[in-house]
Design a protein around this motif. Structure first.
Motif, short mmCIF file in Angstrom:
data_model
loop_
_atom_site.label_atom_id
_atom_site.label_comp_id
_atom_site.label_asym_id
_atom_site.label_seq_id
_atom_site.Cartn_x
_atom_site.Cartn_y
_atom_site.Cartn_z
N ASP A 1 -17.78 97.07 -40.12
CA ASP A 1 -16.48 96.53 -40.54
C ASP A 1 -15.32 97.06 -39.70
O ASP A 1 -14.17 96.64 -39.87
CB ASP A 1 -16.23 96.80 -42.03
N GLN A 2 -15.61 97.99 -38.79
CA GLN A 2 -14.60 98.50 -37.88
C GLN A 2 -14.66 97.81 -36.51
O GLN A 2 -13.87 98.13 -35.62
CB GLN A 2 -14.78 100.02 -37.68
N HIS B 1 -14.34 94.50 -34.21
CA HIS B 1 -13.72 93.18 -34.18
C HIS B 1 -13.98 92.49 -32.84
O HIS B 1 -13.17 91.71 -32.36
CB HIS B 1 -12.22 93.30 -34.44
N GLN B 2 -15.11 92.81 -32.23
CA GLN B 2 -15.50 92.20 -30.97
C GLN B 2 -17.01 92.16 -30.93
O GLN B 2 -17.69 92.86 -31.68
CB GLN B 2 -14.95 93.00 -29.78
N LYS C 1 -3.24 97.67 -36.12
CA LYS C 1 -3.38 96.45 -35.35
C LYS C 1 -2.29 95.46 -35.71
O LYS C 1 -2.00 95.26 -36.88
CB LYS C 1 -4.77 95.83 -35.58
#
Length: 282
Positions: free
Chosen positions: A176-177, A179-180, A212
């Protein structure tokens, strides 16, 4: 002493029809075959070469750069599997063997695996191992919370991704950490989020404390950086101009620059927006 599996700085001792003989101050010698000999050299020059065993188990030097060196981890592709094990492409003429005993899961040709390269004390040969836990040590942690670290992704788990941290420790990058899109074999820069009481490392890909940006604000900020820190767009700009430049509506643009301004990432001027310390008219 000439160290197998590592780069050595050696002296040119003599030139022969098969190549240059290089040596160290311990009188050990190794051949640099003709195809790797530089165009310009003199006896007494020093050369940095990688040393390993050739197909006849003789020490040899090369100017090729392997994908992994001794006592390090690297992601390698399986070229061939036979009765001895898997042979990995590490960029040299002789492939790196990963014996069956060093494969927790049997390897297949075409697959990419993260392996550790080491000098086998019994055979004195360089071999690879995919049993990484033997070479990763979290008993004495050398990193601190918040520190930027190098990462090598070596496996995917239900929780996320196992990573080699600083070529020494093992850590976990929670799903969940992320994002790619990442996969085993990728090299990344990350940060130590936490060191647990059991010495396990929690890793993230963003600096600790970094929040972010909302997507529109992020896109505007990236466009600003790409434009040299200045954009002649503001809340009075024609909506079509904003759409053409940033592919967003004027409403979304105004929301984005509001976020950037509150975060003190931009300055708003009568004729546009810019990074702090710059002027649109410059």
């Amino acid at each position: 002493m000439i160290e197998l599996g590592k780069y050595n700085t050696l002296t040119v001792l003599r030139d022969t029809r098969v190549g240059l003989f290089l040596g160290s101050n311990t009188e050990a010698e190794v051949l640099l075959p003709t195809k790797y000999v530089p165009q310009d050299f003199e006896i007494g020059d020093t050369l940095e070469v990688f040393c390993y065993l050739d197909h006849e188990e003789r020490p040899v030097a090369t100017t090729l750069q392997p994908a992994v060196t001794r006592d390090n981890f690297g992601a390698l592709k399986v070229l061939e599997v036979n009765e001895y094990g898997a042979f990995m492409d590490w960029g040299l003429e002789k492939n790196l063997l990963v014996p069956y005993r060093e494969q927790p899961v049997q390897m297949k040709a075409g697959e990419v695996h993260v392996v550790y390269c080491y000098l086998d004390p019994k055979s004195s040969r360089l071999v690879g191992s995919a049993r990484l836990d033997r070479f990763l040590d979290n008993t004495s942690i050398s990193v601190t919370a918040g520190q930027q670290v190098s990462l090598l992704v070596f496996k995917e788990t239900p929780l996320g991704y196992g990573v080699v941290v600083e070529n020494r420790h093992t850590g976990l990058l929670f799903r969940d950490q992320v994002h790619q899109k990442i996969r085993p074999g990728d090299t990344l820069t990350g940060y130590v989020k936490a060191i647990r009481p059991d010495q396990k490392l929690d890793i993230v890909l963003e600096p600790i404390g970094f929040r972010k940006l909302e997507p529109a604000a992020q896109r505007i900020y990236e466009a600003l950086e790409a434009a040299g820190g200045k954009l002649a767009l503001h809340d009075k700009s024609d909506p079509r101009e904003i759409q053409d430049a940033l592919k967003m509506s004027k409403k979304v643009f105004k929301k984005g620059i509001g976020i950037l301004y509150r975060e003190r990432k931009i300055e708003i001027q009568p004729d546009g927006i810019c990074l702090p310390g710059q002027k649109i008219s410059d």
